[in-house]
Design a protein around this motif. Structure first.
Motif, PDB file in Angstrom:
ATOM      1  N   GLY A   1      10.649  -8.972  -1.114  1.00 48.14           N
ATOM      2  CA  GLY A   1       9.462  -8.912  -1.955  1.00 48.14           C
ATOM      3  C   GLY A   1       8.267  -8.183  -1.371  1.00 48.14           C
ATOM      4  O   GLY A   1       7.229  -8.086  -2.010  1.00 48.14           O
ATOM      5  N   HIS A   2       8.401  -7.633  -0.164  1.00 55.09           N
ATOM      6  CA  HIS A   2       7.272  -6.943   0.465  1.00 55.09           C
ATOM      7  C   HIS A   2       6.880  -5.689  -0.315  1.00 55.09           C
ATOM      8  O   HIS A   2       5.700  -5.459  -0.593  1.00 55.09           O
ATOM      9  CB  HIS A   2       7.596  -6.567   1.919  1.00 55.09           C
ATOM     10  N   GLY A   3       7.862  -4.860  -0.655  1.00 53.57           N
ATOM     11  CA  GLY A   3       7.583  -3.637  -1.410  1.00 53.57           C
ATOM     12  C   GLY A   3       7.020  -3.942  -2.788  1.00 53.57           C
ATOM     13  O   GLY A   3       6.086  -3.287  -3.248  1.00 53.57           O
ATOM     14  N   SER A   4       7.566  -4.962  -3.442  1.00 55.44           N
ATOM     15  CA  SER A   4       7.080  -5.353  -4.765  1.00 55.44           C
ATOM     16  C   SER A   4       5.633  -5.812  -4.709  1.00 55.44           C
ATOM     17  O   SER A   4       4.827  -5.491  -5.592  1.00 55.44           O
ATOM     18  CB  SER A   4       7.943  -6.476  -5.344  1.00 55.44           C
ATOM     19  N   ALA A   5       5.282  -6.557  -3.670  1.00 58.05           N
ATOM     20  CA  ALA A   5       3.907  -7.052  -3.530  1.00 58.05           C
ATOM     21  C   ALA A   5       2.933  -5.888  -3.349  1.00 58.05           C
ATOM     22  O   ALA A   5       1.857  -5.865  -3.968  1.00 58.05           O
ATOM     23  CB  ALA A   5       3.812  -8.019  -2.351  1.00 58.05           C
ATOM     24  N   LEU A   6       3.290  -4.924  -2.524  1.00 55.76           N
ATOM     25  CA  LEU A   6       2.430  -3.753  -2.326  1.00 55.76           C
ATOM     26  C   LEU A   6       2.308  -2.942  -3.611  1.00 55.76           C
ATOM     27  O   LEU A   6       1.226  -2.460  -3.958  1.00 55.76           O
ATOM     28  CB  LEU A   6       2.974  -2.877  -1.199  1.00 55.76           C
ATOM     29  N   LEU A   7       3.408  -2.811  -4.324  1.00 52.13           N
ATOM     30  CA  LEU A   7       3.409  -2.065  -5.578  1.00 52.13           C
ATOM     31  C   LEU A   7       2.516  -2.750  -6.615  1.00 52.13           C
ATOM     32  O   LEU A   7       1.730  -2.092  -7.297  1.00 52.13           O
ATOM     33  CB  LEU A   7       4.843  -1.945  -6.090  1.00 52.13           C
ATOM     34  N   ARG A   8       2.613  -4.068  -6.729  1.00 48.50           N
ATOM     35  CA  ARG A   8       1.752  -4.814  -7.664  1.00 48.50           C
ATOM     36  C   ARG A   8       0.282  -4.636  -7.329  1.00 48.50           C
ATOM     37  O   ARG A   8      -0.550  -4.438  -8.218  1.00 48.50           O
ATOM     38  CB  ARG A   8       2.110  -6.302  -7.658  1.00 48.50           C
TER      39      ARG A   8
END
Length: 66
Positions: A10-17
Motif C-alpha cells: 500500500g505504499h505506492g497507493s498511499a503516495l498516489l492518493r
C-alpha cells in the motif's frame, strides 16, 4: 517505483492518493509515464492510458482529470 521488497503493502497507493488529492484541490490534471506492471494501480486511481500520445520510451503515457 516501489522497491521489490516493499511492494503490495500500500505504499505506492498511499503516495498516489496524496498526489491525486493535491492535484484535485488545485483542479489540475495529472500525467505520468507508467511501466507495464504498474498500469493496473494507476487505472484504479482514475488514470487513463493515452493511446494516441507520442511515445519516446516503453512507458505508457497516462492522464487523470481532477
Amino acid at each position: 517505483m516501489t522497491h521489490s521488497t516493499a511492494r503490495r503493502r500500500g505504499h505506492g497507493s498511499a503516495l498516489l492518493r496524496m498526489g491525486n488529492k493535491m492535484g484535485d484541490e488545485l483542479k489540475l490534471a495529472s500525467y505520468l509515464d507508467a511501466e507495464a506492471d504498474a498500469m493496473r494501480l494507476y487505472e484504479s486511481a482514475g488514470y487513463v492510458f493515452q493511446k494516441d500520445a507520442e511515445r519516446y520510451s516503453k512507458s505508457s503515457p497516462m492522464v487523470r482529470s481532477p
